[in-house]
Design an enzyme around this catalytic site. Structure first.
Site: not given
Length: 216
Positions: A27-28, A31
């Site tokens: 997820h990170e 980003h």
């Protein structure tokens, strides 16, 4: 009292720990990777364009994820002004990348279930355990995806909504942004004490529907 017998640890906490490492890291990283692709060097300078979990996991958020089924990682620093001429849409895509990555993980994990390669209560005990883990992996990634789409700061959904909402609605988001974390705490911990589960009411139906769609 928290049940810490070996079977509970093996069936519940270990799958959550594995899911935590994979889901929050991807997820990170998503980003950071998308922001980096748009020309913002902030994530790279902070060591976030990596799949090393140590760069992303937050201790308290990780414990919450393991014991409560939801949690958070360290936010990726992004400079919207460094995203070039496409700054508004780029910032939205950077925010969308995180929830979308969890949805993609859920889709990939659902393939063996969809094809019938894993069946509950069939074959060996190892097969049943693998089915249970895969199911939890799918559900927890869907929870992360949909939870992060809630349009409240500091969640990704607030930035995504700010791009698509008309100006009048965006003004409302701007006004409530400072209170976003407090509102989330009330929704997550305050209201459930009195029997009001707003988050569950909003998220469980779409999560259940997408899970059924993925696994058949």
């Amino acid at each position: 009292m928290l049940n810490l017998d070996p079977s509970t640890i093996f069936v519940t906490f270990i799958p959550r720990l594995i899911t935590l490492v994979i889901a929050l890291t991807v997820h990170e990283f998503s980003h950071a990777k998308v922001a980096d692709a748009f020309g913002d060097t902030t994530p790279r300078r902070n060591g976030r364009v990596t799949l090393n979990p140590l760069a992303h996991l937050d201790p308290i958020g990780s414990l919450m994820f393991i014991f409560a089924g939801f949690g958070w990682a360290k936010p990726v620093p992004v400079n919207p002004f460094a995203l070039g001429m496409r700054a508004p849409s780029a910032y939205m895509l950077v925010s969308l990348a995180g929830p979308l990555s969890n949805l993609m993980l859920a889709i990939l994990a659902a393939v063996p279930l969809r094809l019938g390669l894993l069946q509950p209560f069939a074959g060996t005990q190892a097969m049943s355990i693998l089915y249970s883990f895969t199911s939890q992996f799918i559900v927890l990634n869907l929870i992360l995806a949909f939870f992060n789409l809630i349009p409240l700061a500091p969640l990704d959904g607030e930035k995504i909504a700010g791009y698509f909402f008309p100006p009048s609605w965006s003004d409302v988001l701007d006004r409530i942004r400072p209170y976003g974390p407090l509102i989330l705490m009330v929704l997550l911990f305050g209201l459930p004490i009195v029997g009001i589960d707003v988050i569950g009411t909003l998220l469980y139906p779409p999560i259940r529907a997408v899970y059924q769609l993925l696994v058949g």
